[in-house]
Design a protein around this motif. Structure first.
Motif, short mmCIF file in Angstrom:
data_model
loop_
_atom_site.label_atom_id
_atom_site.label_comp_id
_atom_site.label_asym_id
_atom_site.label_seq_id
_atom_site.Cartn_x
_atom_site.Cartn_y
_atom_site.Cartn_z
N ASP A 29 0.98 -1.13 0.33
CA ASP A 29 -0.20 0.28 0.22
C ASP A 29 0.19 1.33 0.21
O ASP A 29 0.05 1.88 -0.73
CB ASP A 29 -1.03 0.40 1.13
CG ASP A 29 -2.71 -0.65 1.23
OD1 ASP A 29 -2.13 -0.70 0.11
OD2 ASP A 29 -2.94 -1.27 1.62
N ILE A 32 2.65 1.58 -3.55
CA ILE A 32 1.57 1.97 -4.41
C ILE A 32 1.10 3.52 -4.08
O ILE A 32 0.92 3.78 -4.92
CB ILE A 32 -0.17 1.31 -4.04
CG1 ILE A 32 0.75 0.33 -4.69
CG2 ILE A 32 -0.80 1.73 -4.94
CD1 ILE A 32 -0.57 -0.70 -4.55
N ASN A 33 0.99 4.24 -2.91
CA ASN A 33 0.85 5.08 -2.75
C ASN A 33 2.50 6.33 -3.10
O ASN A 33 1.21 7.52 -4.14
CB ASN A 33 0.47 5.91 -0.97
CG ASN A 33 -0.59 6.91 -1.12
OD1 ASN A 33 0.69 7.89 -0.63
ND2 ASN A 33 -1.56 7.16 -1.08
N LEU A 36 1.99 6.78 -6.81
CA LEU A 36 0.91 7.07 -7.49
C LEU A 36 1.50 9.19 -6.61
O LEU A 36 1.06 10.06 -7.96
CB LEU A 36 -0.36 7.23 -6.56
CG LEU A 36 -1.53 6.32 -7.19
CD1 LEU A 36 -2.51 5.60 -6.68
CD2 LEU A 36 -1.06 6.50 -8.74
N PRO A 43 -4.69 10.99 -7.02
CA PRO A 43 -4.42 9.50 -7.08
C PRO A 43 -4.13 9.40 -5.77
O PRO A 43 -3.90 8.72 -5.14
CB PRO A 43 -3.60 9.44 -8.56
CG PRO A 43 -4.37 10.57 -9.61
CD PRO A 43 -3.59 11.84 -9.07
N GLY A 44 -2.67 9.51 -5.68
CA GLY A 44 -2.07 9.67 -4.36
C GLY A 44 -3.09 9.63 -3.34
O GLY A 44 -3.27 8.94 -2.88
N HIS A 47 -5.85 7.38 -3.10
CA HIS A 47 -5.26 5.90 -1.97
C HIS A 47 -5.27 5.94 -0.93
O HIS A 47 -5.74 5.39 -0.30
CB HIS A 47 -4.03 5.90 -3.25
CG HIS A 47 -4.20 4.31 -2.62
ND1 HIS A 47 -3.21 4.45 -2.00
CD2 HIS A 47 -4.77 2.97 -3.27
CE1 HIS A 47 -2.25 2.57 -1.33
NE2 HIS A 47 -3.45 2.68 -2.64
N TRP A 50 -8.58 6.23 0.73
CA TRP A 50 -9.21 5.16 0.52
C TRP A 50 -9.15 4.14 2.17
O TRP A 50 -9.44 3.70 2.60
CB TRP A 50 -9.54 4.73 -0.46
CG TRP A 50 -9.66 2.95 -1.12
CD1 TRP A 50 -11.35 1.84 -0.83
CD2 TRP A 50 -9.22 1.78 -1.00
NE1 TRP A 50 -11.16 1.00 -0.92
CE2 TRP A 50 -10.11 0.60 -0.86
CE3 TRP A 50 -7.46 1.85 -0.98
CZ2 TRP A 50 -9.60 -0.81 -1.18
CZ3 TRP A 50 -6.72 0.17 -1.36
CH2 TRP A 50 -7.84 -0.70 -1.36
N VAL A 51 -7.40 4.08 1.99
CA VAL A 51 -5.99 3.28 2.73
C VAL A 51 -7.24 3.55 4.39
O VAL A 51 -7.43 2.57 4.97
CB VAL A 51 -5.29 2.63 2.69
CG1 VAL A 51 -4.33 1.84 3.46
CG2 VAL A 51 -4.50 2.71 1.68
#
Length: 54
Positions: A29, A32-33, A36, A43-44, A47, A50-51
């Motif tokens: 995670d 990915i962040n 992004l 988008p980062g 994300h 969301w996390v």
């Protein structure tokens, strides 16, 4: 709403990778962040939110 979750949401808006790190530690995670956030900030941010909220 839990105070910790509220603080994590505020941190996610300001510094998304830090919020993901505090929530889930070093792992996929966070990777990915960071990717992004390097490509585009929004988008980062999404994300990270969301996390933090899942």
């Amino acid at each position: 709403m839990d105070t910790n979750k509220l603080l994590l949401i505020i941190i996610a808006i300001l510094l998304p990778p830090v919020a993901v790190f505090l929530k889930s530690g070093v792992g996929k995670d966070l990777l990915i962040n960071v990717i992004l956030c390097l490509l585009f900030f929004i988008p980062g941010l999404l994300h990270a939110l969301w996390v933090v909220t899942k």
